[in-house]
Design a protein around this motif. Structure first.
Motif, mmCIF file in Angstrom:
data_model
loop_
_atom_site.group_PDB
_atom_site.id
_atom_site.type_symbol
_atom_site.label_atom_id
_atom_site.label_comp_id
_atom_site.label_asym_id
_atom_site.label_seq_id
_atom_site.Cartn_x
_atom_site.Cartn_y
_atom_site.Cartn_z
ATOM 1 N N GLN A 165 12.842 16.201 7.606
ATOM 2 C CA GLN A 165 12.185 15.668 6.419
ATOM 3 C C GLN A 165 13.021 14.583 5.745
ATOM 4 O OE1 GLN A 165 8.903 16.532 5.273
ATOM 5 N NE2 GLN A 165 9.047 17.119 7.416
ATOM 6 N N HIS B 144 11.543 10.726 5.296
ATOM 7 C CA HIS B 144 11.219 10.246 3.951
ATOM 8 C C HIS B 144 12.248 9.287 3.370
ATOM 9 C CE1 HIS B 144 7.733 12.814 3.715
ATOM 10 N NE2 HIS B 144 8.454 13.878 4.017
ATOM 11 N N THR C 282 2.282 21.494 2.866
ATOM 12 C CA THR C 282 2.622 20.505 1.841
ATOM 13 C C THR C 282 1.952 20.918 0.540
ATOM 14 O OG1 THR C 282 2.734 18.768 3.519
ATOM 15 C CG2 THR C 282 2.608 18.066 1.225
ATOM 16 N N SER C 283 2.757 21.063 -0.500
ATOM 17 C CA SER C 283 2.258 21.532 -1.792
ATOM 18 C C SER C 283 2.846 20.671 -2.908
ATOM 19 C CB SER C 283 2.655 22.999 -2.000
ATOM 20 O OG SER C 283 2.379 23.428 -3.316
ATOM 21 N N ALA C 284 2.115 20.589 -4.008
ATOM 22 C CA ALA C 284 2.617 19.817 -5.151
ATOM 23 C C ALA C 284 3.742 20.553 -5.869
ATOM 24 C CB ALA C 284 1.481 19.526 -6.129
ATOM 25 N N VAL D 201 6.945 21.705 2.363
ATOM 26 C CA VAL D 201 7.278 20.365 1.885
ATOM 27 C C VAL D 201 6.679 20.196 0.498
ATOM 28 C CG1 VAL D 201 6.979 17.889 2.252
ATOM 29 C CG2 VAL D 201 7.321 19.400 4.216
ATOM 30 N N ILE D 202 7.497 19.777 -0.464
ATOM 31 C CA ILE D 202 7.008 19.528 -1.824
ATOM 32 C C ILE D 202 6.673 18.052 -1.957
ATOM 33 C CG2 ILE D 202 7.511 19.709 -4.280
ATOM 34 C CD1 ILE D 202 7.396 22.379 -2.790
ATOM 35 N N ASP D 203 5.412 17.765 -2.309
ATOM 36 C CA ASP D 203 4.962 16.386 -2.467
ATOM 37 C C ASP D 203 4.011 16.310 -3.661
ATOM 38 O OD1 ASP D 203 4.090 13.808 -2.317
ATOM 39 O OD2 ASP D 203 3.274 13.928 -0.283
ATOM 40 N N GLN E 21 2.332 14.066 -4.788
ATOM 41 C CA GLN E 21 1.165 13.210 -4.576
ATOM 42 C C GLN E 21 -0.070 13.993 -4.145
ATOM 43 O OE1 GLN E 21 1.964 9.845 -2.066
ATOM 44 N NE2 GLN E 21 3.697 9.155 -3.290
ATOM 45 N N VAL E 22 0.105 15.228 -3.668
ATOM 46 C CA VAL E 22 -1.091 15.997 -3.286
ATOM 47 C C VAL E 22 -1.826 16.517 -4.518
ATOM 48 C CG1 VAL E 22 -0.090 16.698 -1.077
ATOM 49 C CG2 VAL E 22 0.083 18.235 -3.028
ATOM 50 N N SER F 58 -6.097 20.176 -0.677
ATOM 51 C CA SER F 58 -5.461 19.513 -1.812
ATOM 52 C C SER F 58 -6.493 18.818 -2.696
ATOM 53 C CB SER F 58 -4.447 18.472 -1.325
ATOM 54 O OG SER F 58 -5.097 17.398 -0.675
#
Length: 272
Positions: free
Chosen positions: A129, A133, A206-208, A236-238, A240-241, A257
């Motif tokens: 990751q 990124h 992938t989660s906020a 994965v923390i994002d 943007q979702v 999402s």
């Protein structure tokens, strides 16, 4: 691997597992020996063809391997190399690939025996990751004018003290023996090898926001029921979702999402 290489690979892997189960072997040292053979064979085209030639009988290839490696390798390592060169490889690079994969599997075997295979996977995932990124890291690893030793030193500066020695060792493998592969693809293949060792599937969630251990376990349980096999999920923390979660399992995508829902609304509005 395809064709005859698949059978050769399974024979070499079976021999490696047999030695692993026998105990009394330093699995990390054995992995290092196989990595060294993989690099040497990969760098010498004539040697690579001689050891992998499917038209030759097994015994002269084993004899050649003995003459080259007997004084350099432990008995267990030489046994695995003998089994590998005895196979019928469809492509000479498949032999190089197999020796490296066997080494990677043995590193995971050592971690599994000590009860921290999951943590090692998580550490490798964090490396993957970080590279994905951060453009600067990707560009440095992709530069042809930077020598491999300098790239290895770069990776060590980034991750030493943050991940285990095993994870750091594996993180340098795609640099020391690249064979034209993208760095992140090589690390992801390492994760797939670990997942196969546990007979599990790897999922990426992938989660906020950060999920609790209970929430992560519930998702893994649901995916296990869906796929009929154990699932190990990496988080994965994002932001943007926006909300909800996005799950990727191989080529399958499960997108719950808010961002996906907004995209669906926008497409519906634009089609009117």
């Amino acid at each position: 691997m395809d064709g005859s290489s698949r059978g050769a690979w399974h024979a070499a892997l079976t021999k490696s597992h047999e030695i692993e189960r026998g105990g009394q072997v330093d699995l990390r040292h054995l992995a290092g020996e196989l990595f060294a053979v993989s690099e040497m064979v990969g760098a010498e085209a004539k040697l690579r063809r001689a050891l992998s030639d499917p038209s030759r009988d097994a015994w002269p290839k084993r004899d050649l391997a003995s003459r080259l490696f007997e004084s350099r390798l432990s008995g267990p390592a030489l046994q695995i190399v003998h089994e590998a060169v005895s196979g019928r490889w469809a492509h000479d690079q498949d032999l190089v690939d197999a020796l490296e994969r066997l080494g990677i599997d043995l590193v995971f075997a050592a971690a599994e025996a000590e009860g921290w295979l999951n943590r090692l996977e998580d550490e490798l995932f964090s490396v993957d990751q970080a590279v994905r990124h951060h453009q600067e890291i990707r560009e440095t690893l992709g530069r042809r004018d930077v020598l491999p030793d300098a790239k290895v030193a770069f990776i060590r500066r980034l991750f030493e003290g943050k991940i285990s020695a095993d994870a750091l060792w594996l993180a340098t493998r795609p640099i020391m023996n690249p064979r034209g592969r993208k760095y992140t693809a090589a690390v992801w293949r390492q994760l797939a090898i670990a997942a196969r060792r546990r007979h599990q599937i790897t999922a990426v969630i992938t989660s906020a926001i950060q999920l609790t251990a209970v929430q992560k376990h519930r998702i893994e349980s649901a995916l296990t029921q869906m796929y009929g096999r154990g699932v190990n999920a990496n988080l994965v923390i994002d932001p943007q979702v926006l909300g909800g979660i996005h799950i990727r399992v191989g080529d399958d995508v499960i997108d719950g999402s808010i961002l996906r829902r907004l995209d669906n609304v926008r497409r519906a509005m634009s089609s009117r």
